[in-house]
Design a protein around this motif. Structure first.
Motif: not given
Length: 722
Positions: A454-459
């Motif tokens: 599971h990946i969470n990306v805050d860009g």
């Protein structure tokens, strides 16, 4: 920018210091003590195995494992192969694998590739001991033990990455016995290279070291693409206790080289004719080398709770700085603004300058791994967390037309008086992920691999030309499952399904949405494979795969094709067959072969010029074969040869233009002897023996560029082991 003379002086001092320092010397008695110490260190964190390094890899999972038991297509390029073939850069190394192709791989700039027809992401597809590092410049090989290539989706192993796969550089670690190696090399056009490799343990055997130093004066096959490179690295370990091992590594590279841009199609639709592979288009009095400074600081701590459970903590801080200067060829303004040179060979020269670009990504990972049983089922379990923070800084660049030159008759033009803008933060991404994998032994010959990430990306992105900010958050769940069957101990058959996620592509500077990055894209892969150790030293493998992902391309906004948007529409489907063989075929003969047949197809775009067409810059068939023969009549003499073949490649997404297929032959020899009592290996290689002209890279990027392959090149080297 330091001079080559200074580089060579630094290298000379390092060599003198290395061999004059008694504090680092280890006597024969110490060697006997060091050997069991090194073995106990390995047993703390690594499952013992008699498989050689070239038949093991960690890139296919989360721990070092035999390739036979890895349900994925993996290539390992060993340090011995790098030495024997006199390989100094990744571009030469990946020629050993037919699934890897150049992709806007300009001499003097970043080394860029595709795997299975998909371009790698310079920010996430390259790894150092499993953690991400940028691939925006040449990655030094002097401190690398081997190169591991995972072909296909790596969502479980790497998180956000291009669907083609990942390339992992495994760092050299301290040796148990003293190591003192010096290598010098010369190439016919004036390239000079020198390197030292030092390793061993201190008087307190808990502490080990590995130091690599290199300097290189670069004289490319392209006239004027000159430069120099300096490199130094150190790797150290501390056996804190029988259960705990701390490892530290650091490296620094300073490279400056004039880059060599490619050609474009002529306005009459033909390929440039009667041009030489050594033609330099970036040739103006105001041309400067592209200057790049990179460094890494890596830390890894391993702790064994018992024989079955251990934990690993790792982190790496990378630093990248580039000043980019190019007299850039693009189009021919007297005939319009299309990315085409004039039919007589004229082209527009653009003064391109981008100064102060930096990247400082931080990667960290923590893993817990162990073995246990639930009833009759045996488990090999991995759970972990990972963090990646990407910070990019850049300023407004200069990109002004300076005048007209010609591919046959170069013309001097005046530079632009434009000024670059102040550097500011343009990218700040934070990726956090949690992953788990369980390898379950269902029966004596069956194993089920199941994993989830599971990946969470805050860009955050700041678009310089548009002066706008883009913020986005994304969550991904990436599954990976594989079933492995061993009909015999030396044969493995597997089937796998995986999903991956990659950052969206970035629009080029000519698009209406210039420099804007598309949203992340999901990809899916099905793969079937079989591997066999025909002998303990010879392995064969075959894999059949299908990968699907969203297709990204430039979509024209008018019938005159004067403007376009970079978009994702439709689907790219790549189906392929990979065959490989590697190892000792007999006592005197070593063989390596890699063959890839790829069917790539675009669909669902709604554009008849694209649907049903091949993906550009990727051949439908490619092969790489090499052989090394130890001549029994002459002790110490080995001769080697290789053959590279690539079928024709499409230049555009519309498949209007194809470049022809090519074959390249290389020959070499090595002679092991002694010089003044010192073991030495003398090597000589001739690449492209027939001096074949061919287009090695025909990328559609940035309007489309064609790069010739290297002409015939002789190189000789000497390796001394003190």
């Amino acid at each position: 920018m330091s001079t080559p003379n200074l580089s060579i002086s630094v290298l000379t001092l390092a060599i003198l210091h290395a061999f004059a320092a008694p504090a680092l010397a280890v006597n024969d008695t110490a060697d006997a003590v060091a050997e069991p110490q090194a073995q106990s260190m390995a047993e703390v964190v690594v499952t013992a195995s008699k498989a050689p390094a070239a038949k093991r890899a960690s890139v296919g999972g989360f721990s070092d494992a035999p390739l036979l038991q890895t349900p994925a297509a993996v290539t390992v390029i060993s340090q011995k192969e790098l030495q024997d073939l006199q390989i100094r850069n990744l571009s030469d190394a990946v020629k050993l694998d037919a699934s890897i192709n150049d992709s806007y791989n300009a001499v003097g700039y970043a080394e860029q590739f595709t795997i299975r027809g998909f371009k790698l992401d310079t920010n996430s597809s390259y790894r150092k001991d499993g953690v991400a590092i940028p691939g925006d410049t040449q990655i030094a090989l002097e401190n690398k033990e081997r190169i591991e290539v995972l072909k296909g989706l790596a969502g479980l192993q790497a998180g956000v990455a291009a669907p083609g796969g990942v390339i992992d550089f495994i760092v050299k670690r301290p040796t148990a016995a003293p190591l003192r190696t010096v290598t010098v090399e010369a190439r016919e056009r004036g390239t000079l290279y020198g390197a030292i490799d030092l390793g061993g343990r201190l008087e307190d055997k808990r502490f080990g070291y590995r130091v690599n130093v290199a300097a290189e004066r670069l004289r490319s096959y392209i006239k004027g693409a000159d430069g120099n490179r300096k490199f130094i690295s150190g790797a150290f370990d501390w056996q804190i206790s029988p259960q705990a091992l701390l490892q530290l590594d650091a490296d620094y590279q300073d490279k400056a080289q004039v880059t060599a841009p490619g050609f474009q199609l002529l306005s009459n639709g033909s390929l440039p004719a009667n041009v030489s592979a050594d033609t330099m288009l970036n040739k103006q009095p105001w041309t400067h080398p592209v200057e790049t400074i990179t460094s890494n600081i890596g830390l890894r701590f391993q702790y064994a709770f018992n024989d079955d459970w251990h934990a690993t903590l790792s982190a790496n801080q990378h630093s990248f700085k580039r000043d980019d200067y190019t007299a850039y060829p693009y189009g021919c303004s007297p005939e319009g603004w299309d990315p085409l040179f004039c039919s007589n060979g004229d082209f527009s020269v653009w003064d391109y300058r981008s100064l102060g670009e930096t990247k400082k990504p931080l990667s960290a990972q923590a893993m817990l791994q162990g073995k246990f049983a639930t009833g009759s089922l045996r488990h090999e379990f991995t759970a972990g967390v990972a963090y990646f923070n990407r910070k990019d800084r850049a300023g407004l660049y200069v990109y002004d037309e300076a005048g007209i030159s010609n591919i046959y008759r170069p013309t001097i033009v005046a530079p632009s008086d434009g000024v670059t803008g102040p550097v500011r933060l343009v990218r700040n991404d934070k990726e956090q992920s949690v992953f788990v994998q369980d390898i379950v032994s269902l029966a004596q010959n069956w194993k089920l691999h199941g994993g989830l990430r599971h990946i969470n990306v805050d860009g955050y992105q700041y678009v310089l030309k548009a002066n706008t900010e883009i913020r986005a958050k994304h969550d991904f769940l990436l599954p990976n499952v594989a079933l492995v069957y061993n009909p015999q101990d030396n044969i493995a058959v597997y089937a796998s399904y995986s999903q991956g996620m990659e950052h969206g592509g970035t629009a080029d500077r000519y698009a209406e949405n210039a420099n804007v990055e598309l949203t992340p894209s999901r990809s899916k892969q099905i793969e079937l494979g079989v591997k066999a150790d025909l002998t303990p030293d010879f392995m064969v493998a075959a894999s059949l795969f299908q990968i699907r992902k969203g297709l990204e391309f430039n979509q024209y906004l008018d019938s005159g094709k004067t403007s376009y948007h970079f978009v994702r529409e439709g689907q790219a489907q790549h189906r392929g067959l990979e065959l490989s063989a590697q190892g000792k075929a007999s006592a005197n003969l070593s063989l390596g072969a890699s063959v890839t047949a790829l069917n790539s197809q675009q669909s669902g775009t709604g554009n008849v010029d694209l649907d049903g067409k091949r993906v550009p810059n990727v051949p439908a068939f490619k092969a790489a074969v090499r052989a090394d023969y130890a001549v029994p009549q002459v002790a110490g003499l080995n001769i080697n040869g290789s053959w590279e073949y690539a079928g024709k490649k499409a230049f555009e997404y519309s498949n209007t233009t194809f470049v022809p297929s090519y074959s390249v032959f290389n020959l070499g020899a090595a002679y092991a002897t002694r010089i003044a009592g010192t073991p030495a290996v003398l090597r000589a290689t001739v690449n492209n023996v027939t001096d074949k002209f061919y287009w090695r890279d025909v990328t559609p990027e940035a309007g489309g560029y064609l790069f010739p392959g290297a002409s015939r090149t002789l190189k000789v080297s000497a390796q001394l082991d003190f």
